[in-house]
Design a protein around this motif. Structure first.
Motif, PDB file in Angstrom:
ATOM      1  N   THR A  81       7.383 -15.151 -41.144  1.00 33.85           N
ATOM      2  CA  THR A  81       6.037 -15.495 -41.539  1.00 33.85           C
ATOM      3  C   THR A  81       5.705 -15.186 -42.782  1.00 33.85           C
ATOM      4  OG1 THR A  81       5.292 -15.523 -39.131  1.00 33.85           O
ATOM      5  CG2 THR A  81       3.537 -15.649 -41.082  1.00 33.85           C
ATOM      6  N   VAL A  82       5.913 -13.952 -43.096  1.00 32.16           N
ATOM      7  CA  VAL A  82       5.460 -13.585 -44.635  1.00 32.16           C
ATOM      8  C   VAL A  82       6.490 -14.432 -45.844  1.00 32.16           C
ATOM      9  CG1 VAL A  82       5.518 -11.521 -46.205  1.00 32.16           C
ATOM     10  CG2 VAL A  82       4.685 -11.168 -43.786  1.00 32.16           C
ATOM     11  N   VAL A  83       7.809 -14.256 -45.334  1.00 38.37           N
ATOM     12  CA  VAL A  83       8.600 -15.134 -46.302  1.00 38.37           C
ATOM     13  C   VAL A  83       8.171 -16.563 -46.606  1.00 38.37           C
ATOM     14  CG1 VAL A  83      10.993 -15.915 -46.820  1.00 38.37           C
ATOM     15  CG2 VAL A  83      10.520 -13.505 -46.048  1.00 38.37           C
ATOM     16  N   LEU A  84       7.863 -17.212 -45.411  1.00 40.44           N
ATOM     17  CA  LEU A  84       7.320 -18.487 -45.566  1.00 40.44           C
ATOM     18  C   LEU A  84       6.138 -18.594 -46.051  1.00 40.44           C
ATOM     19  CD1 LEU A  84       8.191 -20.247 -42.068  1.00 40.44           C
ATOM     20  CD2 LEU A  84       8.670 -21.216 -44.293  1.00 40.44           C
ATOM     21  N   PHE A 173      -2.728 -18.764 -46.990  1.00 37.79           N
ATOM     22  CA  PHE A 173      -4.253 -18.769 -47.953  1.00 37.79           C
ATOM     23  C   PHE A 173      -4.234 -17.363 -48.402  1.00 37.79           C
ATOM     24  CE2 PHE A 173      -4.992 -22.481 -45.072  1.00 37.79           C
ATOM     25  CZ  PHE A 173      -5.072 -23.361 -46.144  1.00 37.79           C
ATOM     26  N   MET A 174      -3.782 -16.439 -47.652  1.00 38.01           N
ATOM     27  CA  MET A 174      -3.913 -14.846 -48.290  1.00 38.01           C
ATOM     28  C   MET A 174      -3.126 -14.752 -49.647  1.00 38.01           C
ATOM     29  SD  MET A 174      -4.096 -12.337 -44.894  1.00 38.01           S
ATOM     30  CE  MET A 174      -4.131 -10.949 -45.992  1.00 38.01           C
ATOM     31  N   GLN A 208       4.195  -8.241 -58.649  1.00 43.73           N
ATOM     32  CA  GLN A 208       2.595  -8.187 -58.727  1.00 43.73           C
ATOM     33  C   GLN A 208       2.054  -8.290 -57.492  1.00 43.73           C
ATOM     34  OE1 GLN A 208       0.544  -9.262 -62.488  1.00 43.73           O
ATOM     35  NE2 GLN A 208       2.611 -10.385 -62.809  1.00 43.73           N
ATOM     36  N   MET A 209       2.731  -9.081 -56.852  1.00 47.07           N
ATOM     37  CA  MET A 209       2.359  -9.480 -55.400  1.00 47.07           C
ATOM     38  C   MET A 209       2.573  -8.407 -54.176  1.00 47.07           C
ATOM     39  SD  MET A 209       0.691 -12.411 -55.102  1.00 47.07           S
ATOM     40  CE  MET A 209       0.946 -13.070 -53.146  1.00 47.07           C
ATOM     41  N   LYS A 210       3.114  -7.495 -54.673  1.00 46.17           N
ATOM     42  CA  LYS A 210       3.595  -6.400 -53.632  1.00 46.17           C
ATOM     43  C   LYS A 210       2.551  -5.885 -52.775  1.00 46.17           C
ATOM     44  CE  LYS A 210       6.284  -2.238 -53.995  1.00 46.17           C
ATOM     45  NZ  LYS A 210       6.749  -1.289 -54.871  1.00 46.17           N
ATOM     46  N   GLY A 211       1.446  -5.559 -53.221  1.00 47.05           N
ATOM     47  CA  GLY A 211       0.237  -5.044 -52.716  1.00 47.05           C
ATOM     48  C   GLY A 211      -0.242  -6.195 -51.481  1.00 47.05           C
ATOM     49  N   VAL A 212      -0.292  -7.336 -52.172  1.00 48.50           N
ATOM     50  CA  VAL A 212      -0.996  -8.286 -51.213  1.00 48.50           C
ATOM     51  C   VAL A 212       0.212  -8.596 -49.876  1.00 48.50           C
ATOM     52  CG1 VAL A 212      -1.457 -10.737 -51.021  1.00 48.50           C
ATOM     53  CG2 VAL A 212      -2.101  -9.410 -53.100  1.00 48.50           C
ATOM     54  N   LEU A 213       1.306  -8.504 -50.303  1.00 51.17           N
ATOM     55  CA  LEU A 213       2.299  -8.948 -49.178  1.00 51.17           C
ATOM     56  C   LEU A 213       2.492  -7.664 -48.076  1.00 51.17           C
ATOM     57  CD1 LEU A 213       5.410 -10.156 -51.354  1.00 51.17           C
ATOM     58  CD2 LEU A 213       3.809 -11.717 -49.881  1.00 51.17           C
ATOM     59  N   MET A 214       2.176  -6.512 -48.595  1.00 52.20           N
ATOM     60  CA  MET A 214       2.098  -5.518 -47.539  1.00 52.20           C
ATOM     61  C   MET A 214       1.019  -5.739 -46.694  1.00 52.20           C
ATOM     62  SD  MET A 214       4.583  -3.341 -47.352  1.00 52.20           S
ATOM     63  CE  MET A 214       3.871  -1.720 -46.773  1.00 52.20           C
ATOM     64  N   VAL A 215      -0.117  -5.818 -47.528  1.00 54.53           N
ATOM     65  CA  VAL A 215      -1.237  -6.345 -46.483  1.00 54.53           C
ATOM     66  C   VAL A 215      -1.050  -7.419 -45.412  1.00 54.53           C
ATOM     67  CG1 VAL A 215      -3.628  -7.124 -46.939  1.00 54.53           C
ATOM     68  CG2 VAL A 215      -2.898  -5.130 -48.323  1.00 54.53           C
TER      69      VAL A 215
END
Lengths: 294, 271
Positions: A81-84, A173-174, A208-215
């Motif tokens: 899901t996260v990769v997609l 969307f996130m 730069q998206m590391k934080g958002v991806l972790m969340v």
């Protein structure tokens, strides 16, 4: 009225709801988890048995199987899901009529009832008349007639697919929200310097998206641990016990075998796991915010 | 040349995504209008019929009563949760009192508790109170899921409203309650509406509680789906017709508030 009194007063109705509908039942099931209570034999709660229900969980094969099934399900569905979602977000962040259209219809899977998603995939993967089973058979004749939901691995794979289909839009969307909040300058400078798209994505955007991806990943983990509806409507936990997730197993212990004490203990083990992950999630949110304001 | 390829590649991917999203939904809609014998084939060459809808609304399926249950449970849940949550959200957003952070965290963290944990004790309590298989029972448990979520969402919307006009009004002597009623509520109305629709969708699609707490009288639509699994096998054309009944109202609502929807659904999660 004093501001402080008013502040608390405004919270009272909502707080009472949460107290009555969540905190009280939680306490009730906590107490029950230390009792023996077989609903088929006892109308009233039985004796306290200490931590016996928890000890039983440690050695019981059904529960251990559900732990294993849940782990496989959570890990695969979260990664996919996260990769997609991240890839879709990169694709969808541009403006354009087709982009907007795709963004709008992405709302539909999220709004659809998960139970219904399970039903519709069960229908589409029926080996005799399912449209996906037939379609795959037409493209790869070797797979014609594959009993998709009767094979443990394939059933798990389809379960993951339904979950990915349901949750990827929300996670997209996130990620789109995250992408919108990172500054564009570095990216544009790199583009002028002639950096390739791949370099820009992996060298500039993703760090730069590391934080958002972790969340996103942690939130998806929480949703995946809770997943229940599609197990009932898609696989029924089968074939055998190969898709019996924890939530589904607890449901069986409680409402098929009516062993309330044991079910409560299992439910509390699941809650403990969720609480640890949630605490982690909240901490990450707080540090994210610190980074954002810094 | 390369640019053209990327341009077309991107469009092709977007179309592919749309197909992956729309295909399962469209297939269900098509099946709902098929005769039983056409439903058990992948043929697109069929005469559409409304028979399945007639069947699901008559005996023994009685989808009508499930629609009623779903509507009543969802509407009442929204009507209780949203006003209470709005007040709490305002308080969390605007006042800095002791214990605020702890309380907010407490309410939020309940959202992460698995539903199966809550439903066990509720089953036992409702059994002894004789409330099993009633709409009231479903409303009570749905409040557990929905309330923390709505507080979170509405707080996000209220946080985004600048406090200037509120402060100005209070300097002019307006009371806090007046300010809430005359200034904050109108400005937060789109956010509250969005949250209400969210809350409606969550309740409407809720499956686990309804599966366990209802038997016959209070069955809602998602649980009703399971009843089309009979000894004769799964009745797909009827399930699809019921599926259409579940999805159409939700899709209309979701698309109506489409702009706010994407914002609201991720409001609290990343910010």
């Amino acid at each position: 009225m004093k501001e402080r009194t008013l502040s608390y007063t405004l919270m009272v109705p909502a707080f009472l709801i949460v107290l009555a509908t969540t905190l009280y039942p939680l306490a009730y099931s906590f107490v029950t988890s230390f009792r023996e209570w077989d609903l088929t034999k006892q109308r009233r709660p039985g004796d306290f048995v200490g931590i016996e229900n928890y000890v039983h969980a440690a050695s019981e094969s059904g529960f251990q199987n559900s732990l294993w099934v849940t782990t496989i399900f959570v890990v695969t569905s979260v990664i996919v899901t996260v990769v997609l979602a991240m890839s879709l977000a990169l694709l969808l962040r541009r403006e354009g009529r087709l982009h907007t259209f795709t963004r709008i219809i992405l709302i539909l899977p999220f709004a659809m009832s998960p139970a219904l998603i399970g039903v519709s995939y069960r229908f589409m993967f029926n080996p005799e008349f399912g449209v996906l089973a037939k379609g795959i058979g037409a493209i790869f004749p070797a797979l014609e007639g594959t009993p998709w939901l009767a094979s443990p691995d394939l059933a798990m794979a389809i379960l993951v697919i339904t979950d990915v289909w349901h949750w990827t839009p929300y996670m997209t969307f996130m990620c789109l929200g995250g992408l919108a909040s990172i500054p564009r300058e570095t990216e544009e400078a790199a583009r002028i310097d002639g950096a390739s798209n791949l370099r820009i994505i992996f060298g500039i955007i993703l760090p730069q998206m590391k934080g958002v991806l972790m969340v996103t990943a942690v939130l998806k983990t929480i949703f995946a641990l809770k997943m229940f509806d599609q197990v009932v409507t898609l696989t029924g936990g089968g074939p055998g016990t190969s898709t019996e997730t924890m939530a589904f197993f607890i449901f069986n212990v409680g409402f098929k075998w009516f062993d309330m004490g044991y079910a409560s203990a299992l439910a509390w083990i699941l809650t403990a796991i969720m609480m640890i992950i949630s605490a982690w999630y909240v901490r990450m949110l707080l540090s994210e915010r610190k980074m954002a304001t810094a | 040349m390369k640019k053209l390829l990327t341009w077309w590649g991107e469009r092709a991917l977007l179309v592919l995504i749309s197909v992956v999203v729309l295909f399962p939904i469209s297939w269900m809609f098509l099946t709902a209008f098929k005769q039983p014998r056409d439903a058990y084939s992948t043929s697109l060459n069929f005469t559409p019929t409304l028979d399945n809808f007639v069947t699901v609304f008559s005996d023994p399926w009685n989808l009508g009563s499930m629609v009623m249950n779903s509507v009543i449970v969802a509407v009442v849940t929204v009507a209780i949760a949203v006003p209470c949550a709005s007040l709490a959200a305002y308080s969390f957003s605007r006042f800095r009192v002791r214990g605020r952070k702890f309380l907010f965290f407490l309410i939020l963290s309940t959202q992460f508790i698995p539903a199966v944990v809550i439903v066990l004790p509720f089953f036992l309590m409702f059994r002894s109170l004789g409330l099993l298989d009633t709409r009231l029972a479903l409303i009570i448990v749905n409040l557990a899921i929905v309330t923390p979520f709505v507080i979170w969402m509405i707080k996000g919307f209220i946080d985004a409203i600048p406090t200037d006009s509120e402060e100005a009004a209070m300097i002019d002597g307006a009371s806090r309650l007046r300010v809430i009623k005359d200034i904050v509520l109108p400005m937060a109305a789109p956010g509250i509406l969005t949250s209400s629709i969210f809350c409606f969708i969550l309740t409407w699609n809720e499956f686990l509680f309804a599966l366990i707490l209802s038997r016959r009288d209070a069955v809602t639509l998602p649980v009703g789906l399971v009843s089309f699994r009979t000894e004769r096998g799964d009745l797909w054309e009827l399930m699809s017709a019921a599926g259409v009944m579940i999805t159409v109202p939700i899709f209309i609502m979701a698309l109506l508030i489409q702009k706010h929807f994407t914002r609201g659904m991720t409001a609290g999660a990343v910010k």
